[in-house]
Design an enzyme around this catalytic site. Structure first.
Site, PDB file in Angstrom:
ATOM      1  CB  SER A  95       8.422  35.715  45.609  1.00 40.62           C
ATOM      2  OG  SER A  95       7.579  36.762  45.994  1.00 40.62           O
ATOM      3  CG  ASP A 229       5.519  37.597  49.586  1.00 45.21           C
ATOM      4  OD1 ASP A 229       5.793  37.802  50.792  1.00 45.21           O
ATOM      5  OD2 ASP A 229       6.327  37.825  48.671  1.00 45.21           O
ATOM      6  CG  ASP A 231       9.828  36.057  50.133  1.00 43.93           C
ATOM      7  OD1 ASP A 231       8.768  36.287  49.533  1.00 43.93           O
ATOM      8  OD2 ASP A 231      10.853  36.749  49.986  1.00 43.93           O
ATOM      9  CG  ASP A 233       9.649  40.096  49.985  1.00 47.12           C
ATOM     10  OD1 ASP A 233       8.589  39.541  49.625  1.00 47.12           O
ATOM     11  OD2 ASP A 233      10.643  40.222  49.228  1.00 47.12           O
TER      12      ASP A 233
END
Length: 457
Positions: A95, A229, A231, A233
């Site tokens: 993340s 961000d 990834d 999500d």
């Protein structure tokens, strides 16, 4: 420091995420949790991610599980496909944390693992695992296409005539998001693409990035700048002036826009959602998507969840602007971006945000700190009103209420809120400040962060 397993899955330094460590956690996951028809594996664009994904695949195959490799895809896209196929999933991503770290996020066919499932996995670590059958290995290249179709159907043509800046940096869904925005009618200008990994924390956006967003907005004369961000999500959305909309404000706008009746959000989120009066119930939880999801499951009905980082969880089958929008029980960045753009299509994002209750949240963080020193500080502040007032002395307002749901959240006599909490997966300390104006929130944060740093040095 050894890799840590908890609220965000497994996190640690890349050097410590060895094949043995990854294999042990994958085997413990598969032994403890049902993955239905198999395991789907995806990864972000960190240099270490593909190698970790390969290690996951080998470990799951040795356990006898069919593995479907999905390549570099956003976390919610991977989760959507896996859940639709009745399968589990593991996403390789750290993340927002730096590139020298990485992590694994675990999903059952029902969605993100729960706190109870975390405990089962921890208990199964180190157990000998044997299987006489080698699992099959497959490839799925349609994950991004399915994820885009979800929003192309629900938000058809919603961005016609809009000019959107897309800050791509090293986000795994950067190209797919550009294609999606264009398919919905937007003119897209790509900004800040990087082939070197850039850790973007949507909950604690740096001053340098805030300045850059303002410069870009002035240069390209756009309606908004969007990003996610690493990834995909957690969303980032800035208005036509490059001013960032806080993630929890995106959450309350989105919840209202899609007709939610109930909201579940951590104690750190802006209190404007309570003031709005549009929801029959607002539930507060500890910080972390597993706590939010658990609260949503207890609530039921037309429920949504969101966090201060903007990640939005849709807990019911909603109606988009055109076609239905099926539930998706994992954090998602695209829905709050599109729902807010749609809600502000007439008057602009700045006006839409200005129409929200006058509660403003800012956040800061200290990195590479000793978490034992953090625990000692919070214990001291919990001990007595005198110690809390001494820490807050420069604010000229006493602490009237303390909430210990997650960290230490202090409500002051003048309605300011100061919330301090150590990270659950990194050596970081976060401070959230809420006030009736952004200027006061900024002043309060700027006054307290040096004091916090001195206390922890």
């Amino acid at each position: 420091m050894a890799p840590k397993f908890g609220t965000s899955g497994l996190r640690g330094l890349v050097t410590e995420l060895t094949v043995a460590c990854v294999t042990d956690h994958v085997h413990a996951f598969l032994a403890s949790c049902s993955v239905g028809t198999g395991l789907y594996v995806g990864y972000d664009l960190r240099q270490s991610s593909q190698g970790l994904a390969d290690a996951i695949a080998h470990a799951a195959q040795d356990f006898g599980v069919t593995v479907t490799m999905c390549g570099a895809v956003p976390t919610p896209a991977l989760a959507q496909t896996a859940m639709a196929e009745g399968a589990g999933a593991i996403m390789v991503t750290g993340s927002h944390i730096p590139a020298d770290r990485n992590g694994l996020k675990f999903y059952t066919p029902q969605g993100e693992i729960t706190k109870a499932e975390e405990a089962l996995i921890l208990a199964a670590l180190g157990s000998p695992i044997t299987s006489e059958v080698q699992g099959a290995l497959r490839q799925d290249d349609m994950v991004n296409t399915r994820y885009a179709a979800r929003y192309q159907s629900a938000y058809q043509d919603v961005l016609q005539g809009k000019h959107i800046g897309l800050y791509q940096h090293s986000a795994v869904g950067r190209d797919a998001l550009a294609d999606l925005l264009e398919s919905l009618g937007a003119q897209v200008t790509v900004l800040g693409r990087s082939e070197v990994f850039v850790p973007v924390d949507t909950e604690a956006i740096s001053d340098d990035l805030r300045r850059q967003l303002r410069v870009w907005a002035q240069d390209i004369k756009c309606d908004a700048i969007v990003s996610t961000d690493a990834d995909g999500d957690r969303p980032l959305l800035a208005d036509q002036n490059g001013e960032v909309v806080p993630g929890d404000i995106l959450g309350q706008i989105t919840a209202a826009a899609i007709g939610a009746a109930r909201v579940v959000t951590p104690v750190s989120s802006n209190t404007g959602v309570d003031v709005l009066g549009q929801f029959e119930k607002v539930t507060r939880t500890a910080i972390g998507s597993p706590y939010v999801i658990a609260g949503m499951e207890r609530s039921g009905g037309r429920v949504v969840g969101y966090e201060a980082n903007g990640g939005f969880i849709l807990g019911f089958d909603a109606q988009g602007l055109h076609d239905p929008l099926p539930k998706l029980m994992t954090r998602d960045a695209v829905l709050p971006i599109l729902a807010t753009l749609a809600a502000s299509s007439r008057d602009g994002i700045a006006a839409c945000v200005a129409a929200q209750p006058a509660r403003f949240t800012v956040a800061g963080r200290l990195q590479e700190i000793d978490l034992r020193a953090v625990a000692a500080l919070l214990d001291r502040l919990r001990e007595s009103q005198t110690k809390r007032d001494a820490f807050l002395a420069d604010l000229a307002s006493e602490c009237e209420h303390v909430d210990e749901t997650d960290g230490l959240r202090m409500t002051l006599a003048d309605a300011r809120i100061v919330h301090m909490r150590p990270s659950g997966n990194a050596p970081e300390m976060r401070m959230y400040v809420e006030a009736h104006s952004k200027e006061i929130a900024d002043q309060t944060l700027n006054a307290l962060m040096p004091l916090l740093a001195a206390e922890l040095s």
